[in-house]
Design a protein around this motif. Sequence first.
Motif, short mmCIF file in Angstrom:
data_model
loop_
_atom_site.label_atom_id
_atom_site.label_comp_id
_atom_site.label_asym_id
_atom_site.label_seq_id
_atom_site.Cartn_x
_atom_site.Cartn_y
_atom_site.Cartn_z
N ALA A 68 -12.29 -57.93 55.20
CA ALA A 68 -11.08 -58.73 55.34
C ALA A 68 -10.00 -58.31 54.35
O ALA A 68 -10.24 -58.31 53.14
N GLY A 69 -8.83 -57.94 54.87
CA GLY A 69 -7.72 -57.57 54.02
C GLY A 69 -7.59 -56.09 53.72
O GLY A 69 -6.75 -55.69 52.91
N ALA A 70 -8.40 -55.27 54.36
CA ALA A 70 -8.38 -53.83 54.06
C ALA A 70 -7.02 -53.21 54.33
O ALA A 70 -6.58 -52.33 53.59
N SER A 71 -6.32 -53.67 55.36
CA SER A 71 -5.05 -53.06 55.73
C SER A 71 -3.94 -53.32 54.71
O SER A 71 -2.97 -52.56 54.63
N ARG A 72 -4.06 -54.38 53.90
CA ARG A 72 -3.00 -54.72 52.94
C ARG A 72 -3.50 -54.71 51.49
O ARG A 72 -2.80 -55.17 50.60
N ARG A 73 -4.65 -54.19 51.27
CA ARG A 73 -5.23 -54.20 49.92
C ARG A 73 -4.33 -53.47 48.92
O ARG A 73 -4.06 -53.99 47.84
N GLY A 74 -3.86 -52.28 49.27
CA GLY A 74 -3.01 -51.52 48.36
C GLY A 74 -1.73 -52.25 48.01
O GLY A 74 -1.27 -52.22 46.86
N GLU A 75 -1.15 -52.93 48.99
CA GLU A 75 0.09 -53.69 48.75
C GLU A 75 -0.15 -54.79 47.73
O GLU A 75 0.66 -54.98 46.80
N PHE A 76 -1.26 -55.52 47.86
CA PHE A 76 -1.53 -56.64 46.96
C PHE A 76 -1.91 -56.13 45.56
O PHE A 76 -1.55 -56.76 44.56
N GLU A 77 -2.61 -55.03 45.48
CA GLU A 77 -2.96 -54.48 44.17
C GLU A 77 -1.70 -54.02 43.43
O GLU A 77 -1.62 -54.13 42.20
N ALA A 78 -0.72 -53.51 44.17
CA ALA A 78 0.56 -53.12 43.54
C ALA A 78 1.30 -54.35 43.03
O ALA A 78 1.91 -54.32 41.94
#
Length: 245
Positions: free
Chosen positions: A128-138
């Motif tokens: 769950a959330g793999a597609s937006r993980r990088g965005e949230f980590e930034a």
Amino acid sequence: MRTRGLAWLVLLTVLSACGGGEGECGPSTGVVTKVIDGDTVVLQDGERIRYLLADTPETTQGHDDCFGEEAAAFNRSLVEGRTVRLRDAEACTDRFGRRLAYVSVDGEDVNALLVRRGYACTLFIPPAGASRRGEFEALELEARRARRGLWGRCPAPCPRGRRPPASTLRQRVHHRPGQPRVPRPGPGGTRDRPPRPSGRGPGSTSWRAAPLSPGHARPVRPSFVPRVAWPAASRVLGSPSPPGQ
């Protein structure tokens, strides 16, 4: 007639996009009647919604984590009593049966806003959330550098989810690929040095004095004389040679 049919089709498409439709995991809109904490809410139909990728400090079940009350109050000010939109992701529910979703109100992404303002950390539990993980980590990195919210108030923000799972720790290796393994040290030794001989077992190289016959004094071995030169040294010093020489 054909034009009228097309008009109705367009109208239905617009209405379904504006709200009230069904997503893959449930209704795409709902009214928030209760805010549990900073990342969990309850809709008017009783369904619990857990915000994806946003993990706020705990304030339930006896927990009183640093900045938890502030995160819950901020979430309450955004969504309580309001109609929110729900967007599904790679998984529908978590292990507690709560629906996982991205929540937005008046076009504002609540999940991302919590992380950006420093009220939440990024927590990714696959898939769950793999597609937006990088965005949230930034967004989390941005908040951390600016010391917003919990990053400037709490001594140890986001302790959960930071350590690798136990299965990963057990599979760690202590050598680089392509290099031979370093043997584990035995008793009394290290990785670089083997144990010193005790002088009591077979093959020992330590010097031991042989039993003397009656009337003979025990020879004193000079510390500066090599072991191989013992007979000559004995004659020079005037002491008897060890038996067998």
